[in-house]
Design a protein around this motif. Structure first.
Motif, PDB file in Angstrom:
ATOM      1  N   ALA A   1       0.851  -1.196   0.000  1.00 40.25           N
ATOM      2  CA  ALA A   1       0.000   0.000   0.000  1.00 40.25           C
ATOM      3  C   ALA A   1       0.879   1.235   0.000  1.00 40.25           C
ATOM      4  N   GLU A   2       0.332   2.315  -0.542  1.00 37.25           N
ATOM      5  CA  GLU A   2       1.075   3.578  -0.546  1.00 37.25           C
ATOM      6  C   GLU A   2       1.380   4.046   0.869  1.00 37.25           C
TER       7      GLU A   2
ATOM      8  N   ASN B   1       7.272   1.058   0.542  1.00 39.73           N
ATOM      9  CA  ASN B   1       6.955  -0.363   0.430  1.00 39.73           C
ATOM     10  C   ASN B   1       6.595  -0.730  -1.003  1.00 39.73           C
ATOM     11  N   GLU B   2       5.838   0.120  -1.672  1.00 38.91           N
ATOM     12  CA  GLU B   2       5.513  -0.150  -3.074  1.00 38.91           C
ATOM     13  C   GLU B   2       6.788  -0.188  -3.919  1.00 38.91           C
ATOM     14  N   GLU B   3       7.718   0.709  -3.652  1.00 39.39           N
ATOM     15  CA  GLU B   3       8.982   0.714  -4.400  1.00 39.39           C
ATOM     16  C   GLU B   3       9.750  -0.586  -4.178  1.00 39.39           C
ATOM     17  N   LEU B   4       9.804  -1.036  -2.934  1.00 34.29           N
ATOM     18  CA  LEU B   4      10.491  -2.278  -2.591  1.00 34.29           C
ATOM     19  C   LEU B   4       9.841  -3.474  -3.283  1.00 34.29           C
ATOM     20  N   VAL B   5       8.532  -3.570  -3.193  1.00 35.67           N
ATOM     21  CA  VAL B   5       7.803  -4.682  -3.811  1.00 35.67           C
ATOM     22  C   VAL B   5       7.995  -4.670  -5.327  1.00 35.67           C
ATOM     23  N   GLY B   6       7.892  -3.499  -5.928  1.00 30.04           N
ATOM     24  CA  GLY B   6       8.076  -3.399  -7.376  1.00 30.04           C
ATOM     25  C   GLY B   6       9.451  -3.852  -7.825  1.00 30.04           C
ATOM     26  N   GLU B   7      10.472  -3.422  -7.109  1.00 30.49           N
ATOM     27  CA  GLU B   7      11.832  -3.822  -7.473  1.00 30.49           C
ATOM     28  C   GLU B   7      12.045  -5.319  -7.273  1.00 30.49           C
ATOM     29  N   ALA B   8      11.557  -5.837  -6.158  1.00 26.31           N
ATOM     30  CA  ALA B   8      11.760  -7.256  -5.857  1.00 26.31           C
ATOM     31  C   ALA B   8      11.065  -8.166  -6.864  1.00 26.31           C
ATOM     32  N   LEU B   9       9.882  -7.771  -7.320  1.00 26.23           N
ATOM     33  CA  LEU B   9       9.094  -8.639  -8.191  1.00 26.23           C
ATOM     34  C   LEU B   9       9.318  -8.388  -9.681  1.00 26.23           C
ATOM     35  N   ALA B  10      10.100  -7.397 -10.028  1.00 35.97           N
ATOM     36  CA  ALA B  10      10.319  -7.061 -11.440  1.00 35.97           C
ATOM     37  C   ALA B  10      10.745  -8.260 -12.295  1.00 35.97           C
TER      38      ALA B  10
ATOM     39  N   ALA C   1       0.527   7.239  -9.272  1.00 32.90           N
ATOM     40  CA  ALA C   1       1.755   7.223  -8.473  1.00 32.90           C
ATOM     41  C   ALA C   1       2.154   5.791  -8.100  1.00 32.90           C
ATOM     42  N   SER C   2       1.179   4.958  -7.768  1.00 32.25           N
ATOM     43  CA  SER C   2       1.475   3.564  -7.420  1.00 32.25           C
ATOM     44  C   SER C   2       2.044   2.810  -8.617  1.00 32.25           C
TER      45      SER C   2
ATOM     46  N   ARG D   1       5.687   3.784  -8.738  1.00 35.85           N
ATOM     47  CA  ARG D   1       6.491   3.211  -7.650  1.00 35.85           C
ATOM     48  C   ARG D   1       6.670   1.704  -7.818  1.00 35.85           C
ATOM     49  N   LEU D   2       5.622   1.026  -8.260  1.00 32.49           N
ATOM     50  CA  LEU D   2       5.693  -0.422  -8.465  1.00 32.49           C
ATOM     51  C   LEU D   2       6.412  -0.784  -9.767  1.00 32.49           C
ATOM     52  N   LYS D   3       6.589   0.210 -10.630  1.00 33.75           N
ATOM     53  CA  LYS D   3       7.212   0.010 -11.948  1.00 33.75           C
ATOM     54  C   LYS D   3       6.451  -1.036 -12.760  1.00 33.75           C
ATOM     55  N   VAL D   4       5.131  -0.863 -12.800  1.00 32.97           N
ATOM     56  CA  VAL D   4       4.261  -1.771 -13.549  1.00 32.97           C
ATOM     57  C   VAL D   4       3.338  -0.950 -14.444  1.00 32.97           C
ATOM     58  N   SER D   5       2.739  -1.613 -15.417  1.00 31.29           N
ATOM     59  CA  SER D   5       1.783  -0.930 -16.288  1.00 31.29           C
ATOM     60  C   SER D   5       0.347  -1.172 -15.840  1.00 31.29           C
TER      61      SER D   5
END
Length: 124
Positions: free
Chosen positions: A54-55, A62-71, A110-111, A114-118
């Motif tokens: 969540a934002e 946390n969203e940045e961390l999750v996005g990077e980890a799951l990329a 914004a999410s 941060r998550l680096k997703v489409s």
């Protein structure tokens, strides 16, 4: 790991998901970024495909961390994130709640960054 379908959405997720809040918020200081990435990736390697963030966790980090980890395996996981919080962007303090349509749109945009997703798989 067993799978479940979320409601009528067709989204297939592992029976066990990982709520990522505690990595950045709520239970003491945030974990080291590399430790968080390692934990999230270890969960995936063990069959977890549903990750919740969540934002407001961090906030924002946390969203940045999750996005990077799951990329590396984005196409194999379901990411859920939340909206509805009024967070001051200057100091990160929660000022209350805000689910007005224009705010939800701003949070979604914004999410996504941060998550680096489409696409956000589950946004609630």
């Amino acid at each position: 790991m067993r799978k479940r379908t979320l409601g009528n959405s067709g989204l297939q997720v592992s029976a066990v998901g990982l709520g990522c809040m505690g990595l950045s918020y709520g239970y003491g200081p945030a974990v080291d970024k590399q430790v968080g990435i390692s934990l999230i990736r270890s969960a995936f390697e063990r069959g977890v495909t549903f990750f919740d963030t969540a934002e407001v966790y961090g906030p924002f980090t946390n969203e940045e961390l999750v996005g990077e980890a799951l990329a590396p395996f984005r196409d194999q996981v379901v990411i859920a994130t939340k909206f509805g919080f009024d967070i001051d962007p200057k100091d990160g303090k929660q000022r209350g709640l805000n689910s007005r349509p224009e705010h939800v749109k701003k949070v979604a945009e914004a999410s996504l960054k941060r998550l680096k997703v489409s696409v956000i798989d589950l946004f609630y």
